[in-house]
Design an enzyme around this catalytic site. Sequence first.
Site, PDB file in Angstrom:
ATOM      1  N   TYR A 240     -13.326   0.488  -9.091  1.00 15.52           N
ATOM      2  CA  TYR A 240     -14.300  -0.781  -8.956  1.00 15.52           C
ATOM      3  C   TYR A 240     -14.740  -0.813  -7.617  1.00 15.52           C
ATOM      4  O   TYR A 240     -13.903  -1.197  -6.753  1.00 15.52           O
ATOM      5  CB  TYR A 240     -13.683  -2.102  -9.358  1.00 15.52           C
ATOM      6  CG  TYR A 240     -13.635  -1.835 -11.007  1.00 15.52           C
ATOM      7  CD1 TYR A 240     -14.568  -2.578 -11.726  1.00 15.52           C
ATOM      8  CD2 TYR A 240     -12.489  -1.651 -11.716  1.00 15.52           C
ATOM      9  CE1 TYR A 240     -14.361  -2.737 -13.028  1.00 15.52           C
ATOM     10  CE2 TYR A 240     -12.551  -1.589 -12.936  1.00 15.52           C
ATOM     11  CZ  TYR A 240     -13.320  -2.057 -13.701  1.00 15.52           C
ATOM     12  OH  TYR A 240     -13.413  -2.154 -15.193  1.00 15.52           O
ATOM     13  N   HIS A 272     -20.005   4.016 -15.135  1.00 12.97           N
ATOM     14  CA  HIS A 272     -19.633   3.415 -16.477  1.00 12.97           C
ATOM     15  C   HIS A 272     -20.528   2.227 -16.603  1.00 12.97           C
ATOM     16  O   HIS A 272     -21.146   1.928 -17.645  1.00 12.97           O
ATOM     17  CB  HIS A 272     -18.121   3.224 -16.378  1.00 12.97           C
ATOM     18  CG  HIS A 272     -17.829   2.645 -17.632  1.00 12.97           C
ATOM     19  ND1 HIS A 272     -17.469   1.241 -18.291  1.00 12.97           N
ATOM     20  CD2 HIS A 272     -17.153   3.481 -18.862  1.00 12.97           C
ATOM     21  CE1 HIS A 272     -17.228   1.179 -19.601  1.00 12.97           C
ATOM     22  NE2 HIS A 272     -16.878   2.408 -20.183  1.00 12.97           N
ATOM     23  N   HIS A 273     -20.265   0.995 -15.751  1.00 13.94           N
ATOM     24  CA  HIS A 273     -21.010  -0.046 -15.814  1.00 13.94           C
ATOM     25  C   HIS A 273     -21.253  -0.754 -14.254  1.00 13.94           C
ATOM     26  O   HIS A 273     -20.273  -0.348 -13.442  1.00 13.94           O
ATOM     27  CB  HIS A 273     -20.571  -1.060 -16.758  1.00 13.94           C
ATOM     28  CG  HIS A 273     -19.031  -1.670 -16.364  1.00 13.94           C
ATOM     29  ND1 HIS A 273     -17.738  -1.401 -16.928  1.00 13.94           N
ATOM     30  CD2 HIS A 273     -18.960  -2.826 -15.525  1.00 13.94           C
ATOM     31  CE1 HIS A 273     -16.974  -2.111 -16.325  1.00 13.94           C
ATOM     32  NE2 HIS A 273     -17.504  -2.822 -15.407  1.00 13.94           N
ATOM     33  N   HIS A 422     -16.936 -11.998 -23.297  1.00 19.05           N
ATOM     34  CA  HIS A 422     -15.972 -11.499 -22.352  1.00 19.05           C
ATOM     35  C   HIS A 422     -14.438 -12.006 -22.663  1.00 19.05           C
ATOM     36  O   HIS A 422     -14.341 -13.145 -23.004  1.00 19.05           O
ATOM     37  CB  HIS A 422     -16.117 -12.443 -21.014  1.00 19.05           C
ATOM     38  CG  HIS A 422     -15.343 -11.775 -19.870  1.00 19.05           C
ATOM     39  ND1 HIS A 422     -15.230 -10.706 -18.979  1.00 19.05           N
ATOM     40  CD2 HIS A 422     -14.319 -12.623 -19.318  1.00 19.05           C
ATOM     41  CE1 HIS A 422     -14.324 -10.601 -18.216  1.00 19.05           C
ATOM     42  NE2 HIS A 422     -13.564 -11.756 -18.437  1.00 19.05           N
ATOM     43  N   MET A 497      -9.077 -14.589 -21.586  1.00 23.13           N
ATOM     44  CA  MET A 497     -10.175 -15.420 -21.593  1.00 23.13           C
ATOM     45  C   MET A 497     -10.666 -15.555 -22.677  1.00 23.13           C
ATOM     46  O   MET A 497     -10.519 -14.551 -23.675  1.00 23.13           O
ATOM     47  CB  MET A 497     -11.058 -14.823 -20.302  1.00 23.13           C
ATOM     48  CG  MET A 497     -10.508 -15.264 -18.935  1.00 23.13           C
ATOM     49  SD  MET A 497     -12.032 -14.858 -17.659  1.00 23.13           S
ATOM     50  CE  MET A 497     -11.341 -15.403 -16.173  1.00 23.13           C
TER      51      MET A 497
END
Length: 621
Positions: A240, A272-273, A422, A497
């Site tokens: 990341y 990937h994103h 999410h 979450m």
Amino acid sequence: MRFFNKNLRLQDVTIMYFTALAALMVILVSSYQAPTTAVEVSSLKTNPSSPLPPLPMPFRVPLDPRGELQLAWNISYVNQEVYMELRVAKLRHGVVLGMSDRGELTNADLVVLWDSGPKSYFGDAWSDSEGKVSLDSQQDYKLIEATQKPDGFYLLFKRPFSTCDPRDYLIEEGTVHIIYGFLDQPLASLEQLNLTRIHTGVQRVLMLRPDTPSPTLPPDVRTLEVLSPNVIIPNQETTYWCFIQKLPENMPKSHIVMYESVITPGNEAIVHHMEVFECSPDLRNVPEYSGSCDDKMKPGKLNSCRHVLAAWAMGAEAFYYPPDAGLPMGGPGSSRFLRLEVHYHNPLLLSGRHDSSGIRLHYTPSLRQYDAGIMELGLVYTPIMAIPPKQHTFYLNGYCSSKCTQTALPPGGIYIFASQLHTHLAGRGVRTVLVRGGKELEVVQEDQHFSTHYQTIRVLRKMVNVLPSDVLITKCTYNTEDRSKPTMGGFGIMEEMCVNYIHYYPRTQLELCKSHVDPGYLQKYFSFINRFQGNDQCVCGELGVTEQYSQLQWDAFTGEVLDSLYNTAPFSMHCNQSTARLFPGEWDKQPVPVVTSFLEKPHYPCEGGASSSSRPITPTV
């Protein structure tokens, strides 16, 4: 034991020998014949009564890290069918494409192209609990065209959303886990194939997309590119990468009206994103940074850059705002700093790859009629909400109560046009439903194959109008079979979450509409369970919630009572303004909304039911 009669003639023996030999030949030949339900690719002829869908297909995604497989598709909501085009750059002896619940190779719905040496075949198949492949007796993948082109071999085929075949995957809104595999040798019979013994992989896509045309961009549209600064992608599987970028000096308030991905050529299968976050307006300065988001030495202020402006995941197309709304950026009260976060997925551990991917924001200084806003629905990030260990399926509900919407929404309500779901690693599904007058009215967003590894902003096929006094219920599904301790709510990746970030207009002061179970009733639960388990020395009030959950002896009864508590006990409502302060009112010990009427599951043509066709509404605010 005597096998032959001494009077048996040589002629009889000869006849028996050749009869057995003939039977053996029949068995051997039949084992090398393709099943009668498979399609021989070389004999395929185009059917003029089945016209091809318009090309190029609007949706496409690379499947493997090398980019040798690419899936493109088109959707017919009228016929409830998906047209798929699979490009194989280097076809060897065949390819496997399939869908399964969470990307498993077992119990998967498959379509297979294979060759037996001289001939090639195409067929609908399935895998069992051990990965063994069999041809399906009900052939629902219909081959339309097979073509060799300069850049690869193309297969064009179609399949209904639902086939009513228990071995087939139901294609519905939300994440679809695509599995793929390469065949490196001929197959005398498809039953020889076991997916666990070939090179395979998984890719996630949103198969069903809105079928509405994209709005036209205004003539004065401008662009702002938020790109990685020529990053050398680390030769590790997961990275990341974070980068801080400033907005132009003295940028006036503008409206973001569209954004799209910018991918460095050659890195399409690695990026990937990506997400772009706006930093907190309270920060007067954010240090420059380009490095790992997980670096413990990164500036702490990066953690205050959480307001999502744009999100893209592999396979997603450009994101357009409704014609009369835009997302505010720049001007008084906004931050001058943006954080770009890019997820690199590099399973081949490629090294030396440079990348300048990111997101291109299209904005206009000519403000549209309405500001778009983002609101959080679901559960508050708190250990008060927990998931027991060893659970195959456990549900948590977060409420946006009628009292909160009555207090905070304008008379005409708001219009939700997109959302971003999410959870963390234990999440398996998310569903937000609109309830009015005790009746489920419509689903805002649902994904029963949700993966935390595939999170993007999803445009709704039909905008949802939420009025004052309406209720929004967000239900999350979790699996903790691999965990021996309770999973707490919180920010950590091993915590959980349950959130739906809804994108809506007109923007209001309501930024967070979430709940958690009432703490007092939770203490009653701890007290009851401790007494039931023979712990009369309960010190419930002296320990934190996390410690109290951890000290329980978790069995089926303990989990069932907790589930009952969550579904019946009063809850605390967080009806928060953009200043993070509650709206005026009493928000504790709110009753659980009563729902008396539930939406039916959709009907599909194979069931004999009429398929519904919804169209986006044109709201008047």
